[in-house]
Scaffold this active site. Structure first.
Site, short mmCIF file in Angstrom:
data_model
loop_
_atom_site.label_atom_id
_atom_site.label_comp_id
_atom_site.label_asym_id
_atom_site.label_seq_id
_atom_site.Cartn_x
_atom_site.Cartn_y
_atom_site.Cartn_z
N ASP A 1 0.84 -1.20 0.00
CA ASP A 1 0.00 0.00 0.00
C ASP A 1 0.87 1.25 0.00
O ASP A 1 2.03 1.22 0.44
CB ASP A 1 -0.90 0.03 1.24
CG ASP A 1 -1.91 -1.10 1.26
OD1 ASP A 1 -2.23 -1.62 0.17
OD2 ASP A 1 -2.37 -1.47 2.36
N ARG A 2 0.31 2.33 -0.43
CA ARG A 2 1.04 3.60 -0.54
C ARG A 2 1.77 3.97 0.76
O ARG A 2 2.92 4.42 0.74
CB ARG A 2 0.06 4.71 -0.92
CG ARG A 2 0.65 6.10 -0.94
CD ARG A 2 -0.38 7.14 -1.34
NE ARG A 2 0.15 8.50 -1.19
CZ ARG A 2 0.93 9.09 -2.08
NH1 ARG A 2 1.28 8.46 -3.17
NH2 ARG A 2 1.38 10.32 -1.87
#
Length: 312
Positions: free
Chosen positions: A141-142
Site C-alpha cells: 500500500d502507498r
C-alpha cells in the site's frame, strides 16, 4: 547451487545432476512452469540453445550440458523512468528488491504518473543501460513501507509469480496495533472481499477470497496501549493485514480507514523481511529492510516504536 553465466542477451545455466535426462520442454513446463504462450514464443523465436547449438526440445539433456536462454531482450519499460533515490536491498540480472519509502505507490494508478516505485526502478535500469519492462511481483500500500520484489525479465516474472502463489516467497511484516495483544501467537483465517459501501475499503466477508495471516507478539507498550507484532502471510489479499487485525479488535495504529487512531500520519506497518530461493540458481535470498528516516515527528515516534525488527 546451480552454476549460471550471462553472455549479452543470453543466460547460460549448467545442468545440475538431478536434471539429467530432462528435456528443454520439461524444464520450461514443469520446473519453471512457464505459460504455454511464453513457451511458444521462445520456441518460435529460437530463444533456447544447448551447448551453443539448436536442439530438439524433446531430446534428453545430460548433466553439465549448458542450457542457454535468450531472455535479456530490450523492451519498453511500460512506465515513465523517473529519478527517485531508493534503497536497493538485492539485485542481479533477474530480479531486484527495493526498500519502499512511505507515501509512494508501488506502481502507477493512472496514465502519466511518475512518482511511484516502478518509475524509480525504470530509471535505475535505464541508468545501467538495461531496457526491461518493469514488473512488480507483489505490491505494498502507498503508506506501507519495506521490501518489494521486482522481476527484470518475463521468465523471472513467471517463476516468481508462481513462487509467490505457492507461498515459497516468505514475507515478514512488523505492525504496531492498538490494545495489548494477549496471545503469543495466532492465525487469522477469514475471507476478505470488497466493502460495497466504500470504494477502497475491504472487509471480512463469507463470499470473499480465502485469506490467512499468522501473527506473533514481539513486545507490548502498556503506557501507550499498543502492541508490536510480527505477521506472515499465506495469501496476499488487498489490505489483508489491516483488515484481519481490525477484525480481531487490534487495528493498526494510524490506520483510520480500519478503525485505528491517527497517532501517526500513516498505518504502522512495515515489510521488514523477504526470503526466497533464487528462481534459477536456488541460492537462498534473504533481504532485511531497515526503517527509512521520515521527516515529521510522528513518524520519528513510529520508527522508535517499530525498532525491533525480526531476525528470523
Amino acid at each position: 547451487m546451480i552454476k549460471t553465466k550471462r553472455f549479452g542477451e543470453w543466460y547460460e545455466l549448467t545442468l545440475p545432476r538431478d536434471w539429467d535426462g530432462f528435456t528443454i520442454d520439461y524444464i520450461l513446463r514443469n520446473i519453471w512452469r512457464a505459460p504455454k504462450k511464453q513457451i511458444h514464443l521462445m520456441r518460435m523465436e529460437n530463444q533456447v540453445k544447448v551447448n551453443g547449438e539448436w536442439m530438439n526440445w524433446n531430446s534428453p539433456l545430460k548433466y553439465m550440458d549448458r542450457l542457454q536462454l535468450r531472455i535479456f531482450i530490450d523492451e519498453d519499460f511500460g512506465v515513465i523512468p523517473f529519478y527517485k533515490e531508493v534503497q536497493i536491498l538485492y539485485e542481479d540480472d533477474h530480479l531486484l528488491v527495493l526498500n519502499k519509502p512511505v507515501h509512494m505507490d508501488t506502481h502507477p494508478n493512472e496514465d502519466g504518473q511518475t512518482n511511484t516505485l516502478s518509475n524509480a526502478v525504470a530509471f535505475h535500469l535505464q541508468s545501467q543501460g538495461e531496457y526491461r519492462k518493469v514488473k512488480h511481483v507483489h505490491r505494498l500500500d502507498r503508506d506501507t513501507t519495506g521490501a518489494v520484489l521486482f522481476a527484470k525479465h518475463p521468465l523471472a516474472g513467471t517463476v516468481l509469480d508462481r513462487m509467490l502463489e505457492e507461498r515459497i516467497i516468505k514475507r515478514t511484516y512488523v505492525a504496531l496495533v492498538h490494545g495489548l495483544v494477549k496471545t503469543k501467537k495466532g492465525i487469522i483465517k477469514e475471507p476478505i472481499g470488497r466493502d460495497r459501501h466504500h470504494a477502497t475499503r475491504r472487509r471480512v466477508s463469507p463470499s470473499g477470497q480465502q485469506a490467512v495471516t499468522h501473527f506473533e507478539l514481539i513486545k507490548t507498550y502498556p503506557k501507550q496501549n499498543l502492541s508490536l507484532i510480527k505477521c506472515q502471510l499465506d495469501t496476499g489479499r488487498t489490505h489483508q493485514i489491516r483488515v484481519h487485525l481490525s477484525y480481531v479488535g487490534h487495528p493498526l495504529a494510524g490506520d483510520v480507514l480500519y478503525g485505528g487512531k491517527p497517532i501517526f500520519d500513516r498505518q504502522a506497518l512495515h515489510a521488514a523481511k523477504l526470503e526466497f530461493p533464487h528462481p534459477f540458481t536456488m541460492e537462498k535470498i534473504s533481504c532485511n529492510a531497515p526503517l527509512l528516516e521520515e521527516e515529521d515527528n510522528k513518524s520519528v515516534m513510529l520508527a522508535n516504536l517499530l525498532h525491533v525488527l525480526p531476525n528470523n
